[in-house]
Design an enzyme around this catalytic site. Structure first.
Site: not given
Length: 261
Positions: A8-9, A72, A183, A150, A181, A74
């Site tokens: 993931d980012s 992820c 997250h 985060e 998402c 995106t």
């Protein structure tokens, strides 16, 4: 022993990792996040594809990985064809859980909560057209929610009042929301508080875990190595993150040194 790379980012993919680990605790896991380019939703597509291809290919070769999860939304809407072309192992992506939400919603008014990039993708439009054409789908694209998730994993408190302000357009309108998402499941409890209950919240984590389990097949040899974590951004201030990772059976963060980045 089977090895799975989850990419993931940022730390959002940990929500997917937790679902997979719950079903497959005997697998060896490598969790990698490209925080040097966080958030991915603001990257040009060409750069996102190149960074993901480079990092994932390197780690697949380094650790003899059996399966890759691009955790992820995106990235999954953009990079999966490239990865599947260049890798010889299965690659699993994530997409917003529009289909189950359309089934569960009684009002037939669904909220899609994702990054600005994901809510605007043509792929998202196609999912809605295919699985939720009989529903009204309201969309909120928020980078701030990604940042909040985060920060939570690094030990910072989540402001319920801030979440309420972000979600205010849905007040008394939706009865089912999709966390589009990876997250966002990390702050699922806080999102539920902000919505003041009565709303079904759905994400793709369990479906992804089921898919990984099907692809890996029977696990005959248990993992006897510590699970690994990699990040691409420089910096050593990871004590709180390392503490959170330890509770998830992941090792402390290691740096990825990529001269091309």
């Amino acid at each position: 022993m089977k090895r799975v790379l989850i990419f993931d980012s940022g730390v959002g993919g940990l929500s997917v990792y937790q679902e997979i680990y719950a079903q497959l605790p005997n697998v060896h896991y490598i969790y990698a996040f490209d925080d040097a380019a966080f958030p991915y939703g603001e990257l040009p597509e060409e750069e996102l594809i190149e960074r993901t291809r480079y990092i994932v290919s390197l780690l697949v070769e380094r650790h003899t990985v059996d399966l890759v999860v691009v955790a992820c939304n995106t990235a999954s809407t953009i990079v999966l064809p490239t990865l599947r072309e260049c890798l010889a192992v299965p690659v699993v992506g994530v997409v917003p859980a529009i289909k189950p939400a359309a089934t569960l919603s009684k009002r037939k008014v669904i909220g899609l909560l994702a990054t600005p990039a994901t809510v605007q993708r043509e792929y998202t439009d196609l999912l809605i057209s295919k699985f939720a054409s009989h529903c009204e789908v309201l969309r909120i694209g928020s980078t701030r929610l990604v940042e909040i998730a985060e920060q939570k994993l690094r030990g910072q408190a989540v402001s319920i009042s801030e979440l309420k302000a972000i979600l205010a357009p849905w007040h008394d309108k939706v009865d089912c929301i999709v966390l589009g998402c990876t997250h966002f499941p990390l702050i699922k409890e806080e999102i539920s508080q902000a919505l003041e209950g009565g709303v079904i919240i759905i994400d793709s984590g369990r479906a992804i875990a089921n898919r990984v389990k099907d692809l890996l097949g029977e696990i005959t040899i248990a993992c006897n190595e510590p699970n690994l974590t990699y990040k691409s951004a420089a910096g050593n201030n990871t004590a709180a993150l390392d503490s959170s990772l330890a509770t998830m059976h992941l090792g402390p963060v290691r740096s990825l040194h990529y001269p091309r980045f």
